[in-house]
Structure formats: structure tokens, C-alpha cells
Design an enzyme around this catalytic site. Sequence first.
Site, PDB file in Angstrom:
ATOM      1  CG  ASP A 106      -1.671  72.125  36.052  1.00  0.00           C
ATOM      2  OD1 ASP A 106      -1.167  72.326  34.942  1.00  0.00           O
ATOM      3  OD2 ASP A 106      -1.056  71.557  36.968  1.00  0.00           O
ATOM      4  CG  PHE A 155       4.622  76.299  39.995  1.00  0.00           C
ATOM      5  CD1 PHE A 155       3.638  75.350  40.265  1.00  0.00           C
ATOM      6  CD2 PHE A 155       4.859  77.290  40.933  1.00  0.00           C
ATOM      7  CE1 PHE A 155       2.920  75.378  41.444  1.00  0.00           C
ATOM      8  CE2 PHE A 155       4.144  77.330  42.111  1.00  0.00           C
ATOM      9  CZ  PHE A 155       3.171  76.374  42.374  1.00  0.00           C
TER      10      PHE A 155
HETATM   11  P1  IMP Z   1      -5.702  70.767  38.319  1.00  0.00           P
HETATM   12  O1  IMP Z   1      -6.665  69.940  39.124  1.00  0.00           O
HETATM   13  O2  IMP Z   1      -4.513  69.964  37.855  1.00  0.00           O
HETATM   14  O3  IMP Z   1      -6.352  71.525  37.177  1.00  0.00           O
HETATM   15  O4  IMP Z   1      -5.037  71.796  39.297  1.00  0.00           O
HETATM   16  C1  IMP Z   1      -5.697  72.865  39.752  1.00  0.00           C
HETATM   17  C2  IMP Z   1      -5.083  73.362  41.048  1.00  0.00           C
HETATM   18  O5  IMP Z   1      -3.668  73.115  41.129  1.00  0.00           O
HETATM   19  C3  IMP Z   1      -5.251  74.847  41.103  1.00  0.00           C
HETATM   20  O6  IMP Z   1      -6.474  75.193  41.700  1.00  0.00           O
HETATM   21  C4  IMP Z   1      -4.041  75.276  41.895  1.00  0.00           C
HETATM   22  O7  IMP Z   1      -4.347  75.230  43.263  1.00  0.00           O
HETATM   23  C5  IMP Z   1      -2.987  74.254  41.589  1.00  0.00           C
HETATM   24  N1  IMP Z   1      -2.035  74.709  40.551  1.00  0.00           N
HETATM   25  C6  IMP Z   1      -1.884  74.217  39.308  1.00  0.00           C
HETATM   26  N2  IMP Z   1      -0.916  74.856  38.630  1.00  0.00           N
HETATM   27  C7  IMP Z   1      -0.440  75.801  39.473  1.00  0.00           C
HETATM   28  C8  IMP Z   1       0.599  76.815  39.347  1.00  0.00           C
HETATM   29  O8  IMP Z   1       1.270  76.989  38.317  1.00  0.00           O
HETATM   30  N3  IMP Z   1       0.793  77.603  40.441  1.00  0.00           N
HETATM   31  C9  IMP Z   1       0.069  77.471  41.601  1.00  0.00           C
HETATM   32  N4  IMP Z   1      -0.892  76.536  41.753  1.00  0.00           N
HETATM   33  C10 IMP Z   1      -1.149  75.715  40.700  1.00  0.00           C
END
Ligand code: IMP
Length: 179
Positions: A106, A155
Amino acid sequence: MDSITVRDKEFVPYLTEAQIQQRIAELAAELEVDYAGKNPLFIGVLNGSFMFVADLMKNLSIDCEIAFIRLSSYTGMESTGSVKQVLGLQDNVFGRHIVLLEDIVDSGLTMEQTLVFFEERGPKSIEISTLLFKPESLEKDLSLKYVGFEIPEKFVVGYGLDYDGHGRNLKDIYQLKEA
Ligand code: IMP
């Protein structure tokens, strides 16, 4: 496929099990070519990646090893940001070809921190494979070599991904319904 409710939110169908499996087979074919004879160490990031890792591995016939890590986040006393700690790694990473397996990237913060942890341990090479990637949300300079699906900044739940701890068991991936 019908809309579903997970906890207090409604989700609409987004990626079917068949689409997911088809794309995973393609990713596995790429990995087989790139890692043949290299005995790669695949590292799944729990919890979200468990279904992706299992299905990817079932499509791979090259010699390889698989391990899992978990990230614990804690908030520093003077900081509001969270620093993730990598837990559960028992394998020696030095000199190995590492492929990190993640359910979704994300903002990229989680993967950036995980990457630093592994790079400090002297792997021969390190790449990231993520089933889902939200390019519009990316805040970090990450190179993602093996991406399943680029998806919009909405999401999603299912196939290992949760909403408030629920929905991981769904075979398909669903997207939050517009209000
Ligand atoms: P980042 O550190 O912002 O890249 O987020 C990564 C983590 O956020 C992932 O490993 C997920 O656990 C959670 N995450 C981010 N977007 C989503 C989503 O759309 N659905 C469910 N979990 C998400």
C-alpha cells in the site's frame, strides 16, 4: 459472486478465485525461470500472505526453501510513527537469493522496513513479490519485481487480507463498496 458483509462494512466482488489462480501461475512461471538452480529462500510475511504463499508454492517445481516472518509494530516513546520489528526468522540469509512474499503493498512502509532488515544480513539478491499493489498509495521508493495485480486505492478483503481481523478465509477478493 454476491456482495458480502464483513463486520460492519459491505464489500463487492473484485477478483475471482480463478483470476487469482491464473495470475499466480504466471508469477510462478516467471520465478521458475529467474530462480532455477539458485535455491531461493522465499519469505512470506504473515498473516496476510499465507494463501498467496501456499498457492504460489504449489505452482513451483524448482528447488527452493520457504520461511515465514511476522512484523510486530511498536510505537516509540517520543514518536507517533510505528517501527516494525521482524520476528521469527531462523534461516541464515547471508549469501542467499531472497524473495519476499507479501499480500499487498500500500504505502510501501512495511516492505521498505522489511527490506532494510534483510539487506543488513547480506543476501546475494533480494526481490519483492506482492499479490496486490496500490500504485497510487505508494510513498516509498520500492522496486517491486513480481506484482500480481495493480489495484486502485480502495480497501480490499479476502484471500488472506483482513478487515479488522475478519475475511481472510474468503477464496475471492472483495473491494469496499462505495458509500
Ligand atoms: P503498507 O505498509 O502501507 O504498504 O501496508 C501494508 C499492510 O497494510 C499490508 O501488509 C496489509 O496488512 C495492510 N493493508 C493495506 N491495504 C490493505 C487493504 O486494502 N486490505 C487489507 N489490508 C491492507
